[in-house]
Design a protein around this motif. Structure first.
Motif, PDB file in Angstrom:
ATOM      1  N   ASN A  77     -67.381  19.508  26.158  1.00 43.71           N
ATOM      2  CA  ASN A  77     -66.239  19.893  25.311  1.00 43.71           C
ATOM      3  C   ASN A  77     -65.027  18.965  26.507  1.00 43.71           C
ATOM      4  O   ASN A  77     -65.062  19.024  27.719  1.00 43.71           O
ATOM      5  CB  ASN A  77     -66.067  20.895  25.232  1.00 43.71           C
ATOM      6  CG  ASN A  77     -65.142  22.280  26.043  1.00 43.71           C
ATOM      7  OD1 ASN A  77     -64.343  21.799  27.246  1.00 43.71           O
ATOM      8  ND2 ASN A  77     -66.558  23.062  26.394  1.00 43.71           N
ATOM      9  N   ALA A  78     -63.516  19.179  25.857  1.00 37.34           N
ATOM     10  CA  ALA A  78     -62.657  18.697  26.092  1.00 37.34           C
ATOM     11  C   ALA A  78     -61.533  19.560  25.653  1.00 37.34           C
ATOM     12  O   ALA A  78     -61.438  19.753  25.275  1.00 37.34           O
ATOM     13  CB  ALA A  78     -62.415  17.154  26.278  1.00 37.34           C
ATOM     14  N   ILE A  79     -60.852  19.165  26.850  1.00 41.05           N
ATOM     15  CA  ILE A  79     -59.667  19.981  26.648  1.00 41.05           C
ATOM     16  C   ILE A  79     -58.140  18.556  26.839  1.00 41.05           C
ATOM     17  O   ILE A  79     -58.201  18.471  27.907  1.00 41.05           O
ATOM     18  CB  ILE A  79     -59.110  21.086  27.361  1.00 41.05           C
ATOM     19  CG1 ILE A  79     -60.375  22.273  27.168  1.00 41.05           C
ATOM     20  CG2 ILE A  79     -57.610  21.429  27.196  1.00 41.05           C
ATOM     21  CD1 ILE A  79     -59.777  23.406  27.677  1.00 41.05           C
ATOM     22  N   VAL A  80     -57.485  18.506  26.505  1.00 39.74           N
ATOM     23  CA  VAL A  80     -56.416  17.370  26.656  1.00 39.74           C
ATOM     24  C   VAL A  80     -55.050  18.678  26.563  1.00 39.74           C
ATOM     25  O   VAL A  80     -54.742  19.007  25.761  1.00 39.74           O
ATOM     26  CB  VAL A  80     -55.936  16.328  25.413  1.00 39.74           C
ATOM     27  CG1 VAL A  80     -54.316  15.712  25.834  1.00 39.74           C
ATOM     28  CG2 VAL A  80     -57.406  15.567  25.369  1.00 39.74           C
ATOM     29  N   VAL A  81     -54.092  18.234  28.124  1.00 41.76           N
ATOM     30  CA  VAL A  81     -53.066  19.078  27.851  1.00 41.76           C
ATOM     31  C   VAL A  81     -51.372  17.718  27.593  1.00 41.76           C
ATOM     32  O   VAL A  81     -51.763  17.270  28.636  1.00 41.76           O
ATOM     33  CB  VAL A  81     -53.069  19.807  28.928  1.00 41.76           C
ATOM     34  CG1 VAL A  81     -51.551  20.365  29.259  1.00 41.76           C
ATOM     35  CG2 VAL A  81     -54.649  20.585  29.247  1.00 41.76           C
ATOM     36  N   ASN A  82     -51.288  17.575  27.223  1.00 41.18           N
ATOM     37  CA  ASN A  82     -50.398  16.889  26.527  1.00 41.18           C
ATOM     38  C   ASN A  82     -48.507  17.999  27.128  1.00 41.18           C
ATOM     39  O   ASN A  82     -47.688  18.772  26.645  1.00 41.18           O
ATOM     40  CB  ASN A  82     -49.869  16.917  24.932  1.00 41.18           C
ATOM     41  CG  ASN A  82     -49.074  15.965  23.958  1.00 41.18           C
ATOM     42  OD1 ASN A  82     -48.623  15.143  24.765  1.00 41.18           O
ATOM     43  ND2 ASN A  82     -48.651  16.464  23.276  1.00 41.18           N
ATOM     44  N   SER A  83     -47.912  16.356  27.392  1.00 43.60           N
ATOM     45  CA  SER A  83     -46.994  17.188  28.342  1.00 43.60           C
ATOM     46  C   SER A  83     -45.645  16.893  27.740  1.00 43.60           C
ATOM     47  O   SER A  83     -44.258  16.772  28.192  1.00 43.60           O
ATOM     48  CB  SER A  83     -46.846  16.893  29.663  1.00 43.60           C
ATOM     49  OG  SER A  83     -47.651  17.378  30.509  1.00 43.60           O
ATOM     50  N   ASP A  84     -46.041  15.558  26.737  1.00 43.73           N
ATOM     51  CA  ASP A  84     -44.864  15.114  25.744  1.00 43.73           C
ATOM     52  C   ASP A  84     -44.805  15.625  24.856  1.00 43.73           C
ATOM     53  O   ASP A  84     -45.277  15.464  23.704  1.00 43.73           O
ATOM     54  CB  ASP A  84     -45.416  13.952  25.476  1.00 43.73           C
ATOM     55  CG  ASP A  84     -44.508  12.870  25.542  1.00 43.73           C
ATOM     56  OD1 ASP A  84     -42.635  13.334  24.968  1.00 43.73           O
ATOM     57  OD2 ASP A  84     -44.898  11.818  24.691  1.00 43.73           O
ATOM     58  N   LEU A  85     -44.045  16.530  24.794  1.00 45.96           N
ATOM     59  CA  LEU A  85     -43.770  16.956  23.390  1.00 45.96           C
ATOM     60  C   LEU A  85     -43.164  17.016  22.654  1.00 45.96           C
ATOM     61  O   LEU A  85     -43.552  17.468  21.021  1.00 45.96           O
ATOM     62  CB  LEU A  85     -43.053  18.744  23.447  1.00 45.96           C
ATOM     63  CG  LEU A  85     -43.655  19.801  25.101  1.00 45.96           C
ATOM     64  CD1 LEU A  85     -42.333  20.806  25.167  1.00 45.96           C
ATOM     65  CD2 LEU A  85     -44.920  20.592  25.029  1.00 45.96           C
ATOM     66  N   HIS A  86     -42.876  15.615  22.402  1.00 46.50           N
ATOM     67  CA  HIS A  86     -42.329  14.517  21.633  1.00 46.50           C
ATOM     68  C   HIS A  86     -43.695  13.787  20.935  1.00 46.50           C
ATOM     69  O   HIS A  86     -43.245  13.192  20.074  1.00 46.50           O
ATOM     70  CB  HIS A  86     -41.539  13.936  21.820  1.00 46.50           C
ATOM     71  CG  HIS A  86     -39.537  14.486  21.834  1.00 46.50           C
ATOM     72  ND1 HIS A  86     -39.197  15.319  21.457  1.00 46.50           N
ATOM     73  CD2 HIS A  86     -39.429  14.196  23.623  1.00 46.50           C
ATOM     74  CE1 HIS A  86     -38.314  15.916  21.923  1.00 46.50           C
ATOM     75  NE2 HIS A  86     -38.258  15.384  23.121  1.00 46.50           N
ATOM     76  N   ALA A  87     -44.585  13.585  20.864  1.00 42.61           N
ATOM     77  CA  ALA A  87     -46.086  13.245  20.648  1.00 42.61           C
ATOM     78  C   ALA A  87     -46.992  14.018  19.926  1.00 42.61           C
ATOM     79  O   ALA A  87     -47.533  14.564  21.547  1.00 42.61           O
ATOM     80  CB  ALA A  87     -46.169  12.240  21.537  1.00 42.61           C
ATOM     81  N   PRO A  88     -46.930  15.385  19.028  1.00 46.63           N
ATOM     82  CA  PRO A  88     -47.679  15.818  18.641  1.00 46.63           C
ATOM     83  C   PRO A  88     -49.456  15.633  18.707  1.00 46.63           C
ATOM     84  O   PRO A  88     -49.628  13.911  18.218  1.00 46.63           O
ATOM     85  CB  PRO A  88     -47.383  16.543  17.537  1.00 46.63           C
ATOM     86  CG  PRO A  88     -47.023  15.820  16.918  1.00 46.63           C
ATOM     87  CD  PRO A  88     -45.814  15.009  18.162  1.00 46.63           C
ATOM     88  N   LEU A  89     -50.280  15.762  19.628  1.00 44.17           N
ATOM     89  CA  LEU A  89     -52.096  15.285  19.285  1.00 44.17           C
ATOM     90  C   LEU A  89     -52.979  16.070  18.261  1.00 44.17           C
ATOM     91  O   LEU A  89     -53.760  16.185  18.946  1.00 44.17           O
ATOM     92  CB  LEU A  89     -52.325  14.630  20.939  1.00 44.17           C
ATOM     93  CG  LEU A  89     -51.179  13.869  21.240  1.00 44.17           C
ATOM     94  CD1 LEU A  89     -51.753  14.014  23.412  1.00 44.17           C
ATOM     95  CD2 LEU A  89     -51.112  13.151  21.017  1.00 44.17           C
ATOM     96  N   ARG A  90     -52.235  17.049  17.277  1.00 40.92           N
ATOM     97  CA  ARG A  90     -53.335  17.471  17.459  1.00 40.92           C
ATOM     98  C   ARG A  90     -54.615  17.273  16.219  1.00 40.92           C
ATOM     99  O   ARG A  90     -55.490  17.337  15.816  1.00 40.92           O
ATOM    100  CB  ARG A  90     -52.628  18.714  15.846  1.00 40.92           C
ATOM    101  CG  ARG A  90     -51.756  20.380  17.870  1.00 40.92           C
ATOM    102  CD  ARG A  90     -52.684  20.919  18.624  1.00 40.92           C
ATOM    103  NE  ARG A  90     -53.811  21.718  17.752  1.00 40.92           N
ATOM    104  CZ  ARG A  90     -54.131  22.809  17.754  1.00 40.92           C
ATOM    105  NH1 ARG A  90     -53.087  23.184  18.756  1.00 40.92           N
ATOM    106  NH2 ARG A  90     -55.315  23.900  17.011  1.00 40.92           N
ATOM    107  N   TYR A  91     -53.482  15.740  15.697  1.00 37.71           N
ATOM    108  CA  TYR A  91     -54.213  15.143  15.080  1.00 37.71           C
ATOM    109  C   TYR A  91     -55.884  14.980  15.816  1.00 37.71           C
ATOM    110  O   TYR A  91     -56.844  14.943  14.818  1.00 37.71           O
ATOM    111  CB  TYR A  91     -53.646  14.089  14.542  1.00 37.71           C
ATOM    112  CG  TYR A  91     -53.090  12.844  15.426  1.00 37.71           C
ATOM    113  CD1 TYR A  91     -53.958  12.096  15.288  1.00 37.71           C
ATOM    114  CD2 TYR A  91     -52.647  12.775  16.327  1.00 37.71           C
ATOM    115  CE1 TYR A  91     -54.199  11.125  16.221  1.00 37.71           C
ATOM    116  CE2 TYR A  91     -51.888  12.157  16.645  1.00 37.71           C
ATOM    117  CZ  TYR A  91     -53.548  11.615  17.451  1.00 37.71           C
ATOM    118  OH  TYR A  91     -53.047  10.353  18.127  1.00 37.71           O
TER     119      TYR A  91
END
Length: 167
Positions: A77-91
């Protein structure tokens, strides 16, 4: 090949979820039958933690390549940790069934990796940047090395000039 591409094979593919990411292989089995006994498979559960900030297309390429790893997909499985809060990646969670997206307000890859590791459920953790291009055998070779040398705590991959990860 005829059976796979014939009407029955296509129907079975549709019933299995219509996605290559959801199809299992014999290596995905959680137990094996050996010597007339059912025993747990000797496969580690792996969480790939990807620190991300920047171009989502590179992240998608990396996630697609994780789907083609030779390591059993049911253990990955994978976890992406997004540090760019202006680019939501939940999609992305809709496109990648084994993906979880987390956000990290603190800048830097170290903070993102720490958050990903704290949320990891796998027995092993693979730390990657979201813009790497892992070779298809990268995780399998790293886990084989970890199994051969149980005293080893870290297995590192080197990157060649075109960005493919190797153990």
């Amino acid at each position: 090949d005829e059976r796979r591409r014939g009407p029955e094979g296509l129907r079975a593919f549709s019933l299995a979820g219509d996605s290559y990411a959801l199809l299992g292989r014999t290596t995905d089995a959680t137990h094996v039958l050996a010597g007339g006994r059912l025993t747990p498979a000797e496969t580690f559960s792996v969480t790939a933690v990807l620190a991300h900030q920047g171009d989502p297309r590179r992240l998608c390429r990396c996630l697609r390549l994780l789907e083609y790893q030779t390591y059993p997909q049911s253990y990955l499985n994978a976890i992406v940790v997004n540090s760019d809060l202006h680019a939501p990646l939940r999609y992305l969670e809709a496109d990648f069934p084994s993906l979880r997206v987390l956000n990290e307000a603190s800048p830097g890859a170290a903070a993102a990796r720490n958050k990903g590791v704290s949320a990891a459920a796998g027995g092993m953790v693979a730390l990657m940047d979201a813009d790497v291009i892992p070779s298809t055998h990268c995780l399998e070779r790293a886990l084989r090395m970890a199994r051969r040398h149980p005293e080893c705590q870290v297995v590192a991959c080197r990157m060649d000039q075109i960005g493919r990860a190797h153990v």
